[in-house]
Structures are given as C-alpha cells and as structure tokens.
Motif scaffolding. Structure first.
Motif, PDB file in Angstrom:
ATOM      1  N   MET A 170      13.622 -16.030  59.025  1.00  9.72           N
ATOM      2  CA  MET A 170      13.154 -15.983  57.682  1.00  9.72           C
ATOM      3  C   MET A 170      11.696 -16.754  57.873  1.00  9.72           C
ATOM      4  SD  MET A 170      15.846 -17.932  55.510  1.00  9.72           S
ATOM      5  CE  MET A 170      17.466 -17.446  55.338  1.00  9.72           C
ATOM      6  N   PRO A 171      10.748 -15.981  56.708  1.00  7.21           N
ATOM      7  CA  PRO A 171       9.266 -16.377  56.916  1.00  7.21           C
ATOM      8  C   PRO A 171       9.276 -17.835  57.017  1.00  7.21           C
ATOM      9  CG  PRO A 171       9.899 -14.829  55.110  1.00  7.21           C
ATOM     10  CD  PRO A 171      11.206 -15.254  55.665  1.00  7.21           C
ATOM     11  N   ARG A 172       8.057 -18.226  57.873  1.00  8.66           N
ATOM     12  CA  ARG A 172       7.867 -19.648  57.933  1.00  8.66           C
ATOM     13  C   ARG A 172       6.677 -19.809  57.350  1.00  8.66           C
ATOM     14  NH1 ARG A 172       8.140 -21.152  64.372  1.00  8.66           N
ATOM     15  NH2 ARG A 172       7.697 -23.173  63.314  1.00  8.66           N
ATOM     16  N   PRO A 173       6.512 -20.887  56.541  1.00 10.92           N
ATOM     17  CA  PRO A 173       5.407 -21.501  55.785  1.00 10.92           C
ATOM     18  C   PRO A 173       4.134 -21.883  56.710  1.00 10.92           C
ATOM     19  CG  PRO A 173       6.808 -22.906  55.514  1.00 10.92           C
ATOM     20  CD  PRO A 173       7.634 -21.920  56.339  1.00 10.92           C
ATOM     21  N   ASN A 208      13.527 -21.714  61.321  1.00 11.85           N
ATOM     22  CA  ASN A 208      12.640 -22.703  60.775  1.00 11.85           C
ATOM     23  C   ASN A 208      13.021 -24.164  61.374  1.00 11.85           C
ATOM     24  OD1 ASN A 208      10.915 -21.373  58.086  1.00 11.85           O
ATOM     25  ND2 ASN A 208      12.864 -20.334  58.759  1.00 11.85           N
ATOM     26  N   ARG A 209      11.913 -24.949  61.449  1.00 15.42           N
ATOM     27  CA  ARG A 209      12.152 -26.295  61.901  1.00 15.42           C
ATOM     28  C   ARG A 209      12.531 -27.129  60.371  1.00 15.42           C
ATOM     29  NH1 ARG A 209      10.665 -28.136  66.967  1.00 15.42           N
ATOM     30  NH2 ARG A 209       9.914 -30.143  65.787  1.00 15.42           N
ATOM     31  N   VAL A 210      13.786 -27.872  60.599  1.00 18.02           N
ATOM     32  CA  VAL A 210      13.940 -28.394  59.207  1.00 18.02           C
ATOM     33  C   VAL A 210      14.290 -29.952  59.519  1.00 18.02           C
ATOM     34  CG1 VAL A 210      15.335 -28.434  57.122  1.00 18.02           C
ATOM     35  CG2 VAL A 210      14.742 -26.132  58.202  1.00 18.02           C
ATOM     36  N   LEU A 211      14.131 -30.477  58.549  1.00 15.73           N
ATOM     37  CA  LEU A 211      14.274 -32.200  58.707  1.00 15.73           C
ATOM     38  C   LEU A 211      14.996 -32.644  57.325  1.00 15.73           C
ATOM     39  CD1 LEU A 211      14.221 -35.022  59.819  1.00 15.73           C
ATOM     40  CD2 LEU A 211      11.883 -35.441  58.675  1.00 15.73           C
ATOM     41  N   PHE A 228      22.892 -18.476  51.214  1.00 17.67           N
ATOM     42  CA  PHE A 228      21.927 -17.863  52.239  1.00 17.67           C
ATOM     43  C   PHE A 228      20.810 -17.018  51.465  1.00 17.67           C
ATOM     44  CE2 PHE A 228      21.001 -13.627  54.418  1.00 17.67           C
ATOM     45  CZ  PHE A 228      20.244 -14.074  55.239  1.00 17.67           C
ATOM     46  N   GLU A 229      21.470 -16.466  50.207  1.00 18.79           N
ATOM     47  CA  GLU A 229      20.082 -15.501  49.439  1.00 18.79           C
ATOM     48  C   GLU A 229      19.156 -16.584  48.891  1.00 18.79           C
ATOM     49  OE1 GLU A 229      22.616 -13.618  46.712  1.00 18.79           O
ATOM     50  OE2 GLU A 229      23.372 -12.027  48.119  1.00 18.79           O
ATOM     51  N   ALA A 230      19.739 -17.829  48.554  1.00 15.29           N
ATOM     52  CA  ALA A 230      18.735 -18.856  47.787  1.00 15.29           C
ATOM     53  C   ALA A 230      17.703 -19.275  49.058  1.00 15.29           C
ATOM     54  CB  ALA A 230      19.608 -20.053  47.174  1.00 15.29           C
ATOM     55  N   ALA A 231      18.252 -19.544  50.133  1.00 11.91           N
ATOM     56  CA  ALA A 231      17.126 -19.880  51.089  1.00 11.91           C
ATOM     57  C   ALA A 231      16.446 -18.814  51.510  1.00 11.91           C
ATOM     58  CB  ALA A 231      18.067 -20.281  52.238  1.00 11.91           C
ATOM     59  N   GLN A 232      16.807 -17.624  51.487  1.00 12.48           N
ATOM     60  CA  GLN A 232      15.974 -16.432  51.665  1.00 12.48           C
ATOM     61  C   GLN A 232      15.122 -16.198  50.695  1.00 12.48           C
ATOM     62  OE1 GLN A 232      17.863 -12.849  52.432  1.00 12.48           O
ATOM     63  NE2 GLN A 232      16.349 -11.978  53.567  1.00 12.48           N
ATOM     64  N   GLU A 233      15.318 -16.499  49.508  1.00 12.87           N
ATOM     65  CA  GLU A 233      14.458 -16.486  48.214  1.00 12.87           C
ATOM     66  C   GLU A 233      13.344 -17.597  48.359  1.00 12.87           C
ATOM     67  OE1 GLU A 233      14.463 -15.524  43.665  1.00 12.87           O
ATOM     68  OE2 GLU A 233      16.212 -16.010  44.737  1.00 12.87           O
ATOM     69  N   ILE A 234      13.851 -18.919  48.680  1.00 12.92           N
ATOM     70  CA  ILE A 234      12.766 -20.073  48.846  1.00 12.92           C
ATOM     71  C   ILE A 234      11.874 -19.596  49.921  1.00 12.92           C
ATOM     72  CG2 ILE A 234      12.643 -22.336  49.387  1.00 12.92           C
ATOM     73  CD1 ILE A 234      15.281 -22.858  47.720  1.00 12.92           C
ATOM     74  N   ALA A 235      12.307 -19.253  51.062  1.00 11.37           N
ATOM     75  CA  ALA A 235      11.410 -19.004  51.964  1.00 11.37           C
ATOM     76  C   ALA A 235      10.360 -17.791  51.733  1.00 11.37           C
ATOM     77  CB  ALA A 235      12.010 -18.468  53.419  1.00 11.37           C
ATOM     78  N   GLU A 236      10.708 -16.748  51.158  1.00  9.57           N
ATOM     79  CA  GLU A 236       9.825 -15.839  50.550  1.00  9.57           C
ATOM     80  C   GLU A 236       8.771 -16.334  49.656  1.00  9.57           C
ATOM     81  OE1 GLU A 236      12.166 -12.676  49.460  1.00  9.57           O
ATOM     82  OE2 GLU A 236      12.928 -12.064  51.243  1.00  9.57           O
TER      83      GLU A 236
END
Length: 448
Positions: free
Chosen positions: A181-184, A217-220, A429-437
C-alpha cells in the motif's frame, strides 16, 4: 415341385411356364395361402390379418392385404418419395431355420433412408449453427476456431464463490510481500475516538493496523483503553506486571521499552494496556502538562512509523484528551444506529476545543461506518445523514455485520488473519487501502 426347401408359386409363372418371381420358401404363409406339406411337423395356419408396419423407405403403416408379402406393392409414379419405378423394393426378412438361406430375403433399405448412427469413436455433433460467432479466447493452438454454444460460460464470467474467497484471502494476507500500500511521506498519528461504547473502535484499530502492516507499512498501536481489548486482539500479553502505557504516562518510561512486536505480523508493534491504566486519570490530575504526556512519549520514540493508531476508551476524560493532543487526525467509527449519531455532536465539540487550545493541527479526517445491516432501512438512513453532513470524509468502504469479526479476538487474532476471505476482512482491507491512498494525496505534517 422340388424338395430343396422352396417351390415355385404358380401365380408368379409366365405363359411359358417359367417363374417370373423369386422362389418362395415353403414355410412362408400368408392370408388365404395354406400349404399342407407332408414333410412339415404341423400344418400352417393363416396369419392374423392385423395391420403391420411396412419397412419400406416411406415408413407408412399399411394394412396387410391378401397379396403375398413378397410381392412388391404398387408404386405411385407421381409420388417422389416412392423413388424410381424400377428401383428394387426392400422385402421383410423371412424366418427360416437355415440362417444362410434366410439372409437372402433380409430387406436392404435405400442408403438415403438410413439414419446417421454415430459410432462411439466419433465426436459429438455440435448443435450450434454455422453462423454463430466464435467465443472470444476459444480455439486451439493451430489457429482454428471452435464454435461453442451461447450457454457455455466464458472466461469473463465470475469465478465460483470459493475461488473468489481464496483470491481475496491471498490478496489480504499478501504472503509474497510484493503488493504494498502507499506509504506516507510523514508519520500519520490517528486517534480512533468515540465516546459511545460498542461502535467498533478497538476492532477498527486492530484490523486497519494489521491490513496496513501486511502491505509494507510500519505501524504502531497504542492501547489507551484500560480494558486492553486491542492488546487481546493482537495477542500481546497485558496482564498485571507487564510494562504498559501507564508507565509511559505516569513514570515517563520511554515508549520503545514498552512496545512489543506482534507475533506473526511483520512491521507491527503494540503498546499494551493493563488494568493499572484505570487509575491514570486520577493520578494525571496533579501532573504538569497532563494533556500532552502521550504526545511527548510518541515524539521521543527513536524509530520511524508510517502509522500510529491510538485506541481510545469510551469516554471524554484525560486519556481521550491525551490521545487528541498527540494525534493529527481523528478517525471516528460510527455505528449505523441512532444512538451513535446522538453523541457525535458532543465529540465534535470536544475536538474543536482541543484544536483551539491544545492542538491546532488536529482535524477529523476519516469517518467509518460500522455494523452496517443492509436489511434495515435505518442503516441506509444513518448512512445518508452521515454522508450528507461530513461529505468526502466518510470512507466509501462500509463495515458490515459479520460474525467472523466478533469471533477473531477469542483466538487472539484479527479478522484479517482469522478469516481473510470473509466479508468483514474484505471491508476492512478496502478501508485501509482507501486511508493509505488518501494519505498520499494529502500528506500530513510530521509529529513534533
């Protein structure tokens, strides 16, 4: 009269005494023709004059007349189906004891009247007409096109449900690690808050974090709820005596000493919460700068994270205020019921107060609809109200009611790993992908 098994029919002899027809078997009998031969075991009797089916090429049923069966019937010269006048007429087989002799009288139908009987080795004949267009993508390697029926499913049709579920599971689990997924560009600190309980804050935090971590993505995850449900969902020990977020808020313990790596999920860490966190609000009253204790701990972390999710308790106390001060974005899960909308106004007012006095960078960036039941009109009405009020902040992905989402924490897993092919896992999964985009299109400032 000869005794060779046949005799000449006097009716078929010409003026010169020579027979004009074929010899007739002595065992042949027909109506009004009885032969009493002393060599026969029993005299012959007339045949029952019931209509029989003629085996001629025309297939018409003709009654049996007094004419002998071996005499050709009269032909109509004007009927084209009768064939030529001089064409041989098939004769019915005569039952004889001698098979070699009886074979001479078996009928031989015309070639045109024999129906096509496919042999076992022959291929089935297709019922598709020649003008049917060929289906796209069909044919062999030789370049020839095979015509198929329009009822034959094409490759563009949907796969079976089990195959689709397996494809979704592979897409979500991402075992190869190639799909990312896209990384900020900067760390996104998101506070998952709603003072109403049971709207899916912890479930949303856990599943979004796992989905993003599985895709590079690195997530905490910071569990700021004294119940410790986020720690349970990630299978992180959070019993009494384990270093937790309480030590960071009260005793200023560095966050890297408290964070634990989540087993089985790469690039995912969790700061657990124990029951000791329940007394943190009372102890924080007398602490200087009590509202920014968590923000300092996150800013002092030496590593770099792409996402930091803070799971808030169902209240508007000091713990939730610490999360709002430390975050840059607020993610509000809203249950598709009326009670969830009733307390949303008070939450927005508190967020505005924090923005004015403590954290000017704070904004409500994401609204996620959870527990959506498409069978009810109430869910549609709530969805329309939320979308009309918040506009583009509402994610297009909607989390439905799914029993797999509720079963996953009992196994110490998220629904992404418990049942990756379920509707709940696909929705998160779709929600996470939308947040990443959205994070790539609208970068946020790095936490200070």
């Amino acid at each position: 009269m000869h005794d060779d098994g046949r005799y000449d029919d006097p009716r078929l002899t010409g003026p010169d005494g020579q027979p004009t027809g074929d010899p007739v078997s002595r065992e042949t009998s027909y109506q009004e023709w009885v032969v009493n031969d002393p060599h026969d075991a029993a005299p012959h009797h007339p045949v029952d004059p019931t209509p029989r089916r003629d085996t001629s090429a025309t297939g018409a049923v003709r009654p049996v007349s007094s004419v002998p069966v071996n005499v050709p019937p009269a032909r109509d010269p004007l009927d084209p189906s009768e064939g030529p006048v001089n064409a041989p007429t098939p004769r019915p087989a005569v039952a004889r004891g001698n098979a070699a002799v009886s074979g001479r009288f078996e009928p031989q139908p015309p070639v045109s009247a024999v129906p096509h009987q496919p042999t076992p080795d022959s291929a089935p004949v297709s019922a598709v007409s020649a003008d049917t267009p060929p289906a796209a993508g069909y044919g062999d390697d030789t370049g020839t096109t095979t015509y198929v029926s329009r009822e034959t499913p094409t490759r563009e049709e949907d796969d079976p449900p089990l195959a689709m579920e397996a494809m979704r599971a592979v897409q979500i689990l991402n075992p190869s690690g190639e799909v990312t997924m896209p990384r900020p560009d900067r760390t996104r600190v998101m506070c998952v808050a709603n003072q109403k309980g049971g709207v899916g804050k912890t479930t949303t935090t856990v599943n979004l974090a796992v989905a993003l971590a599985l895709h590079g993505n690195r997530v905490l995850v910071v569990d700021l709820d004294p119940q410790g449900n986020a720690s349970t969902g990630l299978n992180v020990p959070h019993h009494t005596g384990v270093p937790d977020v309480y030590d960071c808020l009260i005793d200023s313990v560095p966050l890297e000493e408290v964070a634990q790596a989540v087993e089985g999920i790469p690039n995912l860490w969790c700061v657990p919460a124990t029951i000791d966190l329940a007394g943190a609000e009372i102890e924080l009253v007398s602490v200087v700068a009590r509202e920014s204790r968590l923000a300092r701990a996150i800013a002092a972390y030496p590593g770099h994270f792409d996402y930091v999710f803070i799971d808030c308790p169902p209240s508007l106390g000091l713990l939730t205020v610490n999360a709002l001060v430390a975050a840059q974005e607020v993610l509000i899960p809203i249950q598709c019921e009326y009670y969830a909308l009733e307390g949303l106004n008070q939450l927005i007012n508190n967020i505005n107060l924090v923005r004015q006095h403590l954290n000017p960078q704070l904004e409500v960036s994401t609204i996620l609809l959870t527990m959506y039941d498409r069978r009810t009109r109430l869910a549609d009405a709530v969805e329309q109200d939320v979308r009309n009020h918040f506009g583009d902040k509402v994610l297009q992905a909607v989390i439905p009611r799914n029993v797999r989402v509720s079963e996953a924490p009992s196994y110490g897993q998220s629904v992404m790993t418990y049942d990756p092919g379920s509707r709940g896992a696909t929705s998160y999964f779709e929600a996470a992908q939308e947040i990443a985009e959205r994070g790539v299109k609208e970068p946020v400032s790095r936490n200070a």
